[in-house]
Design a protein around this motif. Sequence first.
Motif, PDB file in Angstrom:
ATOM      1  N   ALA A 138     -16.452  58.941  33.323  1.00  0.00           N
ATOM      2  CA  ALA A 138     -16.329  59.553  34.645  1.00  0.00           C
ATOM      3  C   ALA A 138     -15.287  60.671  34.671  1.00  0.00           C
ATOM      4  CB  ALA A 138     -15.967  58.489  35.681  1.00  0.00           C
ATOM      5  N   VAL A 139     -14.619  60.896  33.556  1.00  0.00           N
ATOM      6  CA  VAL A 139     -13.634  61.980  33.463  1.00  0.00           C
ATOM      7  C   VAL A 139     -14.246  63.139  32.683  1.00  0.00           C
ATOM      8  CG1 VAL A 139     -11.365  62.656  32.581  1.00  0.00           C
ATOM      9  CG2 VAL A 139     -11.675  60.418  33.645  1.00  0.00           C
ATOM     10  N   VAL A 140     -14.126  64.352  33.230  1.00  0.00           N
ATOM     11  CA  VAL A 140     -14.803  65.510  32.651  1.00  0.00           C
ATOM     12  C   VAL A 140     -13.802  66.565  32.209  1.00  0.00           C
ATOM     13  CG1 VAL A 140     -16.829  65.113  34.097  1.00  0.00           C
ATOM     14  CG2 VAL A 140     -15.038  66.672  34.891  1.00  0.00           C
ATOM     15  N   GLN A 179     -22.076  59.791  42.611  1.00  0.00           N
ATOM     16  CA  GLN A 179     -23.209  59.895  41.700  1.00  0.00           C
ATOM     17  C   GLN A 179     -23.869  61.262  41.738  1.00  0.00           C
ATOM     18  OE1 GLN A 179     -25.789  56.647  42.876  1.00  0.00           O
ATOM     19  NE2 GLN A 179     -24.944  55.296  41.304  1.00  0.00           N
ATOM     20  N   ASP A 180     -23.717  61.986  42.861  1.00  0.00           N
ATOM     21  CA  ASP A 180     -24.393  63.277  42.987  1.00  0.00           C
ATOM     22  C   ASP A 180     -23.520  64.457  42.546  1.00  0.00           C
ATOM     23  OD1 ASP A 180     -22.696  62.867  45.094  1.00  0.00           O
ATOM     24  OD2 ASP A 180     -24.018  63.699  46.621  1.00  0.00           O
ATOM     25  N   GLY A 181     -22.408  64.189  41.859  1.00  0.00           N
ATOM     26  CA  GLY A 181     -21.702  65.256  41.171  1.00  0.00           C
ATOM     27  C   GLY A 181     -20.477  65.837  41.822  1.00  0.00           C
ATOM     28  N   TYR A 182     -19.918  65.188  42.844  1.00  0.00           N
ATOM     29  CA  TYR A 182     -18.639  65.664  43.388  1.00  0.00           C
ATOM     30  C   TYR A 182     -17.507  65.274  42.435  1.00  0.00           C
ATOM     31  CZ  TYR A 182     -20.606  67.071  47.862  1.00  0.00           C
ATOM     32  OH  TYR A 182     -21.324  67.708  48.842  1.00  0.00           O
ATOM     33  N   ARG A 237     -29.384  63.810  36.717  1.00  0.00           N
ATOM     34  CA  ARG A 237     -29.408  62.349  36.749  1.00  0.00           C
ATOM     35  C   ARG A 237     -28.216  61.863  37.565  1.00  0.00           C
ATOM     36  NH1 ARG A 237     -25.614  60.189  33.184  1.00  0.00           N
ATOM     37  NH2 ARG A 237     -24.626  61.724  31.800  1.00  0.00           N
ATOM     38  N   LYS A 238     -28.218  60.571  37.888  1.00  0.00           N
ATOM     39  CA  LYS A 238     -27.074  59.992  38.572  1.00  0.00           C
ATOM     40  C   LYS A 238     -25.910  59.866  37.589  1.00  0.00           C
ATOM     41  CE  LYS A 238     -29.635  57.392  42.080  1.00  0.00           C
ATOM     42  NZ  LYS A 238     -29.906  56.046  42.648  1.00  0.00           N
TER      43      LYS A 238
END
Length: 464
Positions: A72-74, A113-116, A162-163
Motif C-alpha cells: 500500500a506504500v508507493v 481501493q480506487d487510487g487516492y 484494478r482495486k
Amino acid sequence: MKKIASTFFTALFAGAITLGAYKLFFEKPNYAIVTESEGRPVFNTSYTPTSPKGAGINEADFTTAAEMTVNAVVHVKNVSITRDRGSYLDFFYGHGSSARPQVGTGSGVIISQDGYIVTNNHVIENASQLQVMLNNNKVYDAEIIGTDPNSDIALIKIDADRKLPYLAFGDSDHVKVGEWVLAVGNPFSLTSTVTAGIVSAKARNLGKADQSFIQTDAAVNPGNSGGALVNTNGDLIGINTAITSQTGSYVGYSFAVPSNIAKKVVDDILEYGNVQKGILGVDIVRANTPYAIQKGINQIEGVYIAGIEEDTGAEEADLREGDIIKEIDDIKIRKYADLTGYLSSKRPEDTVQVTIERDKEIFTVPVVLKRRQVITVPNMGLEIKNLTKEDMKKFKTKKGVKVVGVPEIYRGYGLEGKVILSLDDQEINDIEEAKVLFGRISRRGRTIMTMINQKGERERLIFQ
C-alpha cells in the motif's frame, strides 16, 4: 584388607574435603537470608518467569504489519521545471533563461481501493508531471486533488485498472510513547523498505506554533517522506514527514504527521476543497517566554489562557484569562503542541469538552469551535478579518473582508479600517477566499484592489 580399607577411607575423606571446598569457595548459593532491619532499604523483586524468547524486540512480531503495509506504500516521482537565469548577454540579447527538468522522489500511502494516495506537500510541490509506481513496478500518472502546506499533507489520485491494496487510518491520539512502530517508504529510491523503532515522543513541534508531530527512532531517510508510519497491527498512525539532521540523512529520530490530522486534511480537501480549521478562541502563553517566567507559570502542566478572543466559542463558554486547560475530550493537555495537535483534527462547529483549572477547582465545559476570524494574508502581509453584522451594516455590504492591521511598507495607502471587496476583479467573500487570492499575487505583475470606506465610497488601488 586393612590396606584397601585405609586407601578407601583416605580417598573418601579427600573427596569430601574437595567437594566442601568447591561448595564453600566457588559455587554461588541459591538462597538468601532475610532479616528485618529498620536501617536497611527493602527492594521488591519480580518473580515473573522470563520468556524463553528473551525480552524486548524478540517479543514483537513485525511480519504481519510489514506484509499489510508494503503493497500500500508507493514511490512518487515529481518532475518539475526550473529555469536558469543565464548570463548577462542572454538578458541583453533576448535569449532568456533556459529551462531544465528536475526530478524529486518520495513516498505515498494508498488510502482507498480506487487510487487516492496521501503524501507530503513538499514531495509533489511545483510538479509539472507526477508519476506513481506501485510495489509491483506498475507506473501510473497521478493528478493532484488538493494540498495543505501548513500540515505538509497532499492528496493525489491515480486511475488503476484494478482495486488497489490500501491502509486504514488508525487513531493517533491514543498512540503511546514506547509503542513499536514501522516506517515504510522508498529511501534513496529503494522501494518497499521497512524499518522498525518506537514512538519516542508525541506532540513535537519543529519551530512552528501549530505543528504537532509523532517522534520516532525508526530510520527515515530522503525518499521516505510521504510514507507510512504504522503500528504492529498495520494501522496507519502517521505520515513520515521530516528528519532533524545536519547531514540530511537519518541521525537517530524522525517525525510524522499524526494520522488524525492527515485524515482530517484529506476529508476536508475531498468535501470542501480546502482545509477547514476550527479555533477555540484563546490567546496562549508559551512556555519559556519572559512573560511566562515573570508570571510564574513556566512550569505548570497544562496551557495557560492569557486572553479570550471576541465572538468565539471560548467567550461563549465563559472561559477566562488565568484558566489552565488540562484536558480536551479526555486527551491530556500538558503543553501547547498537545492543544494545537488535537484541535488540528477538528472542524468549525465541532463541540469539544474542555477541562480547565480555575482557582484550584477542576471542571469541564463544552466549547463550540468557530472559524478563524482574523488572518494575515500572504505576499502583502495585511491582517484581515471577516465582517461582523455591525460591519455589514456600517459599510452596507455583505461581502468582503475588513483590514485590521497593515505592515509598515503599506502604511501610507490608508488601508486600515476599510473593506476589501475584490482582488484583480475577483470577488472576496471571506478570509479564506482572500488568503487564496493574495497567495496568487505575482511580484512581477500588478495587483488591483477594490475597497470601500465607511462613507460607502469605492476605491481602487493599483500595486506594482
